[in-house]
Design an enzyme around this catalytic site. Sequence first.
Site, PDB file in Angstrom:
ATOM      1  N   SER A 111       0.842  -1.211   0.000  1.00  0.00           N
ATOM      2  CA  SER A 111       0.000   0.000   0.000  1.00  0.00           C
ATOM      3  C   SER A 111       0.870   1.251   0.000  1.00  0.00           C
ATOM      4  CB  SER A 111      -0.885   0.010   1.252  1.00  0.00           C
ATOM      5  OG  SER A 111      -1.595   1.226   1.342  1.00  0.00           O
ATOM      6  N   HIS A 119      -0.773   7.897  10.040  1.00  0.00           N
ATOM      7  CA  HIS A 119      -1.690   7.909   8.891  1.00  0.00           C
ATOM      8  C   HIS A 119      -3.032   7.362   9.371  1.00  0.00           C
ATOM      9  CE1 HIS A 119      -3.479   6.894   5.031  1.00  0.00           C
ATOM     10  NE2 HIS A 119      -2.561   7.659   4.461  1.00  0.00           N
ATOM     11  N   LYS A 131       2.196  -3.890   7.335  1.00  0.00           N
ATOM     12  CA  LYS A 131       2.583  -4.065   5.927  1.00  0.00           C
ATOM     13  C   LYS A 131       4.055  -3.679   5.741  1.00  0.00           C
ATOM     14  CE  LYS A 131      -1.839  -3.514   3.523  1.00  0.00           C
ATOM     15  NZ  LYS A 131      -1.875  -4.856   2.931  1.00  0.00           N
TER      16      LYS A 131
END
Length: 219
Positions: A111, A119, A131
């Site tokens: 991503s 975020h 991630k």
Amino acid sequence: MKAFVAGATGETGRRIVQELIARNIPVRALVRDTETAKAILPPEAELVVGDVLKPESLTAALGDSTVLLCATGAKPSLDPTGPYKVDFEGTKNLVDAAKAKGIEHFIIVSSLCTSQLFHPLNLFWLILVWKKQAEEYIQKSGLTYTIVRPGGLKNEDNTDPIVMQGADTLFDGSIPRQKVAQVCVESLFEPAARNKIVEIVAKPEATSKSFGELFANVA
Ligand SMILES: NC(=O)c1ccc[n+]([C@@H]2O[C@H](COP(=O)([O-])OP(=O)(O)OC[C@H]3O[C@@H](n4cnc5c(N)ncnc54)[C@H](OP(=O)(O)O)[C@@H]3O)[C@@H](O)[C@H]2O)c1
């Protein structure tokens, strides 16, 4: 070449399977439920049952695959361990199984903004953090990899050209899942895609470029 697709029943994964089959590349599709998968995936795909959280299921599932494409992802839920498990542990299990099998190229849909702790997406149980941890595990694994970081995913395709840039340079925008699938499959054939993180969105005002040019422009 034989491609193993994890997350094959997902919205992006199924498009990766379709792109591979359109190019006559044999596919082993990792699925958790065969009946559901049969309704989603083309009959040419070989369905193999497994779960990225069950490492013992992955070696057999990989079979004679030579490349691996991963489009798994935790579904939004109240389980705070979802992204940790699926997006980190699951990917780590895939990397370990891929290494043991001598997989030649590991491609993952990650991503945009995985480097940004503050975020809003991290309100979903730190998904970007996990991630990023998975990305780093892949990079350190010794496997040949392409980490594809898309913007917001859309089901409807469009004719907007793809914008591709290096890590931590794009912070917003969206892209149809079909184009993400194309970038993943093109990565298999473009030497300039190897061992890179590429960030992708699609923009109507962008100049259309070949995949070769897109990957070559990323350091
Ligand atoms: N949504 C966005 O705007 C956006 C933006 C950027 C990046 N991304 C990322 O892009 C990727 C693809 O997103 P998507 O929306 O296309 O995915 P999706 O439709 O939610 O599909 C997720 C896939 O992961 C599989 N999966 C989940 N847990 C699993 C497990 N334990 N073992 C095996 N498979 C498992 C699911 O299998 P089942 O079908 O069996 O549940 C499904 O095939 C994800 O990593 C997502 O985080 C999303």
